[in-house]
Write an enzyme that holds these catalytic residues in place. Structure first.
Site, PDB file in Angstrom:
ATOM      1  N   ASP A   1     -15.925  28.677  -1.920  1.00 36.20           N
ATOM      2  CA  ASP A   1     -14.622  28.035  -2.475  1.00 36.20           C
ATOM      3  C   ASP A   1     -13.945  28.256  -1.726  1.00 36.20           C
ATOM      4  O   ASP A   1     -12.754  28.751  -1.498  1.00 36.20           O
ATOM      5  CB  ASP A   1     -14.423  27.869  -3.605  1.00 36.20           C
ATOM      6  CG  ASP A   1     -15.445  28.551  -5.236  1.00 36.20           C
ATOM      7  OD1 ASP A   1     -16.911  27.757  -4.288  1.00 36.20           O
ATOM      8  OD2 ASP A   1     -15.746  29.109  -5.997  1.00 36.20           O
TER       9      ASP A   1
ATOM     10  N   ASP B   1     -21.580  21.910 -15.788  1.00 37.46           N
ATOM     11  CA  ASP B   1     -20.999  23.022 -16.509  1.00 37.46           C
ATOM     12  C   ASP B   1     -21.186  22.777 -18.130  1.00 37.46           C
ATOM     13  O   ASP B   1     -19.326  22.103 -18.545  1.00 37.46           O
ATOM     14  CB  ASP B   1     -19.511  22.718 -15.627  1.00 37.46           C
ATOM     15  CG  ASP B   1     -19.546  22.481 -14.465  1.00 37.46           C
ATOM     16  OD1 ASP B   1     -20.284  23.295 -13.598  1.00 37.46           O
ATOM     17  OD2 ASP B   1     -18.778  22.052 -13.283  1.00 37.46           O
TER      18      ASP B   1
END
Length: 239
Positions: free
Chosen positions: A8, A130
């Site tokens: 990330d 998500d």
């Protein structure tokens, strides 16, 4: 089951968030390439690169980092974060992404998936699911969409997705265990290969995921960075 290591990125650094919140950010490295090479050396099957700035701002910001990693490693890479136009999807692929991860744009314009699938092939598209309590989130997990998970999955299947990436937002970055039941339900009810993500904190979590018949892969992040688990250990138990 494939093991992908998450990288990330935020302002050029390798970070992890807790439940997708910027105020809960931990920096693990200032050298993304070195991190990628570490996971490659440890035996990862692929890299899952998330451009967090891109996700929040709606435009990819880390394509140069992607290109550098793609040129100096040999692992397949899937890249996501802010890919909301055809041009940006093409740029990500040109810069070395084997697959692109698309989320928010699919919620506002399902026809976008059909266009991209027709242009680059469904095998290069990972659709991000998500969810929080079954509701799909968007724009870096900052907003709720109008879609429930079951409805959204059916749209993705019809529109040309090649893979699904399921993250239960409530477990992400917590190391408290993945959403086993939610993952299992998705795998059983979708014809598409599924990546599990979020909350994987120990070897037992991986073993529980491996019990899900047909699960394609798992994405590990914080558990790797905090050395709660190693890729070599996973490979050893997998035979």
């Amino acid at each position: 089951m494939k093991i992908y290591a998450a990288i990330d990125l935020y302002k050029g650094q390798v970070v992890r968030l807790r439940q997708g919140k910027l105020e809960a950010l931990t920096v693990y490295s200032s050298d993304p390439l070195q991190t990628a090479q570490l996971w490659e050396d440890q035996g990862a099957d692929g890299l899952h690169i998330v451009d967090l700035e891109g996700a929040f701002e709606g435009k990819p910001k880390q394509l140069s980092v992607l290109e550098k990693i793609a040129q100096q490693t040999h692992l397949p890479i899937q890249y996501g974060g802010g890919l909301r136009t055809e041009e940006d999807v093409f740029k990500a692929i040109e810069n070395g992404a084997q697959r692109v991860v698309i989320g928010s744009r699919l919620l506002t314009d399902p026809s976008f998936l059909e266009k991209i699938s027709g242009a680059v092939g469904s095998e290069r598209i990972v659709a991000a699911i998500d969810a929080k309590d079954g509701q799909i989130l968007m724009e870096g997990w900052t907003k709720e969409s109008t879609y429930r998970m079951e409805t959204f999955v059916k749209i993705l299947e019809k529109s040309g997705a090649g893979f699904l990436l399921y993250t239960n937002v409530l477990t992400d970055g917590t190391l408290e265990g993945p959403d086993i039941q939610g993952t299992k339900k998705l795998v059983e009810n979708s014809a598409l290969p599924v990546f599990a993500s979020g909350g994987i904190g120990c070897l037992r979590d991986v073993e529980e995921l491996q019990k899900i018949k047909g699960l394609y892969g798992a994405i590990l992040g914080k558990s790797l960075y905090e050395k709660k688990i190693s890729i070599q250990t996973i490979k050893n138990i997998s035979g």
